[in-house]
Design a protein around this motif. Sequence first.
Motif, PDB file in Angstrom:
ATOM      1  N   ALA A  65     -11.537  84.233 -91.851  1.00 24.34           N
ATOM      2  CA  ALA A  65     -11.749  84.110 -93.295  1.00 24.34           C
ATOM      3  C   ALA A  65     -10.963  82.975 -93.930  1.00 24.34           C
ATOM      4  N   GLY A  66      -9.886  82.522 -93.286  1.00 24.82           N
ATOM      5  CA  GLY A  66      -9.109  81.421 -93.853  1.00 24.82           C
ATOM      6  C   GLY A  66      -8.559  81.769 -95.214  1.00 24.82           C
ATOM      7  N   THR A  67      -8.757  80.870 -96.167  1.00 26.09           N
ATOM      8  CA  THR A  67      -8.292  81.106 -97.536  1.00 26.09           C
ATOM      9  C   THR A  67      -9.287  81.910 -98.357  1.00 26.09           C
ATOM     10  N   GLY A  68     -10.407  82.279 -97.745  1.00 25.87           N
ATOM     11  CA  GLY A  68     -11.375  83.130 -98.436  1.00 25.87           C
ATOM     12  C   GLY A  68     -12.565  82.409 -99.025  1.00 25.87           C
ATOM     13  N   ILE A  69     -12.862  81.206 -98.563  1.00 26.54           N
ATOM     14  CA  ILE A  69     -13.990  80.448 -99.116  1.00 26.54           C
ATOM     15  C   ILE A  69     -15.290  81.217 -98.937  1.00 26.54           C
ATOM     16  N   THR A  70     -15.564  81.647 -97.702  1.00 29.61           N
ATOM     17  CA  THR A  70     -16.794  82.407 -97.445  1.00 29.61           C
ATOM     18  C   THR A  70     -16.717  83.781 -98.080  1.00 29.61           C
ATOM     19  N   THR A  71     -15.559  84.417 -97.981  1.00 31.83           N
ATOM     20  CA  THR A  71     -15.379  85.742 -98.572  1.00 31.83           C
ATOM     21  C   THR A  71     -15.734  85.731-100.049  1.00 31.83           C
ATOM     22  N   GLY A  78     -22.023  89.953-105.067  1.00 34.45           N
ATOM     23  CA  GLY A  78     -22.053  91.385-105.298  1.00 34.45           C
ATOM     24  C   GLY A  78     -21.759  92.255-104.101  1.00 34.45           C
ATOM     25  N   HIS A  79     -21.254  91.664-103.011  1.00 38.25           N
ATOM     26  CA  HIS A  79     -21.008  92.424-101.793  1.00 38.25           C
ATOM     27  C   HIS A  79     -19.520  92.746-101.628  1.00 38.25           C
ATOM     28  N   THR A  80     -19.227  93.769-100.842  1.00 37.97           N
ATOM     29  CA  THR A  80     -17.860  94.140-100.514  1.00 37.97           C
ATOM     30  C   THR A  80     -17.493  93.449 -99.210  1.00 37.97           C
ATOM     31  N   VAL A  81     -16.405  92.670 -99.227  1.00 36.60           N
ATOM     32  CA  VAL A  81     -16.090  91.830 -98.080  1.00 36.60           C
ATOM     33  C   VAL A  81     -14.658  92.086 -97.620  1.00 36.60           C
ATOM     34  N   GLU A  88      -1.411  83.990 -90.821  1.00 33.19           N
ATOM     35  CA  GLU A  88      -0.873  84.778 -91.934  1.00 33.19           C
ATOM     36  C   GLU A  88      -0.746  83.944 -93.207  1.00 33.19           C
ATOM     37  N   ARG A  89      -0.491  82.636 -93.072  1.00 31.14           N
ATOM     38  CA  ARG A  89      -0.363  81.789 -94.262  1.00 31.14           C
ATOM     39  C   ARG A  89      -1.698  81.688 -95.007  1.00 31.14           C
ATOM     40  N   MET A  90      -2.763  81.542 -94.259  1.00 32.52           N
ATOM     41  CA  MET A  90      -4.084  81.496 -94.879  1.00 32.52           C
ATOM     42  C   MET A  90      -4.439  82.850 -95.488  1.00 32.52           C
ATOM     43  N   ALA A  91      -4.175  83.908 -94.730  1.00 32.26           N
ATOM     44  CA  ALA A  91      -4.487  85.253 -95.208  1.00 32.26           C
ATOM     45  C   ALA A  91      -3.705  85.579 -96.479  1.00 32.26           C
ATOM     46  N   GLY A  97      -5.248  85.682-104.143  1.00 32.05           N
ATOM     47  CA  GLY A  97      -6.424  85.532-104.998  1.00 32.05           C
ATOM     48  C   GLY A  97      -7.212  86.815-105.171  1.00 32.05           C
ATOM     49  N   GLY A  98      -6.661  87.924-104.680  1.00 39.16           N
ATOM     50  CA  GLY A  98      -7.300  89.220-104.884  1.00 39.16           C
ATOM     51  C   GLY A  98      -8.263  89.635-103.789  1.00 39.16           C
ATOM     52  N   LEU A  99      -8.294  88.901-102.668  1.00 40.98           N
ATOM     53  CA  LEU A  99      -9.219  89.228-101.590  1.00 40.98           C
ATOM     54  C   LEU A  99      -8.568  90.182-100.589  1.00 40.98           C
TER      55      LEU A  99
END
Length: 277
Positions: A65-71, A78-81, A88-91, A97-99
């Motif tokens: 997921a990286g920094t969450g671009i796709t997430t 409207g999906h739950t991801v 860990e730094r990316m996560a 950002g709330g992901l």
Amino acid sequence: MPTPRSGGAYPPADSPHLARSAAESFGADPERYDRTRPRYPDALVRRIAAGTPGSGALDILDVGAGTGITTRQFAAAGHTVLGVEIDERMAAWARRGGLNVETGAFETWDPAGRTFDAVVSGQSWHWIDPATGPAKAAGVLRPGGRLAVFWNVALPAPEVAEAFAAVYDRLLPGSLAARQWTAGPDAYVPVSARTADGIRDTGAFTEPEEWRYDWERVYTREEWLDQLPTSGLHSGFPPEVRERLPEEVGAAVDALGGSFVLRYAAVAVTAVRARRS
């Protein structure tokens, strides 16, 4: 899509998943990565969701997921991801950002009994073991669920390719960094083929399909130099090359008029989890 060079810290180009140090290098500057890396066409996001069974919001697992671009793109639809990210730094950046992102290598990540309507992976699947990854995805997908892995593949115009290839050939003669600019539109084919083979070999999916969406964006000199350090190749360059690269690449963009259009193909390899008997 990033393709590791041969030698040095990288394994042969046909086994990038072995380059864990490269896969975990992107978190050095997650803010820059998130700011500068391109997104994916909304049409691709919609097609993945529309081709996945379920009514309304889907439960989606984002691998690498990286920094969450796709997430974020799937969440905005409207999906739950849930994201899984090895760095860990990316996560941590994504979580700020709330992901919802868990840390670990996908191959050994514990789903704790959870299953999903879709497993997706943007610009990351080449870092996943080509045999273990698809089998793990099959294990967490609900019957009829979809695996969709995709990359933005750069398709530079000839004048852009020649300008950048000349820079890298001066600084790193004969390197993949130079050759990638003149590889042509089929450069992604080996990665897509390996991905499809890995999915096929599980025996758990329908025949893989390839989807493609072409798009483009304009880069200014400043925008292109800003994203330069996020390349998968960049961290492996000698320090003196990393120091000289912005000036030389910047001069190349200046010679192109101070900005340029870069065409992309968003290429997805996708298959549906066969329904269990």
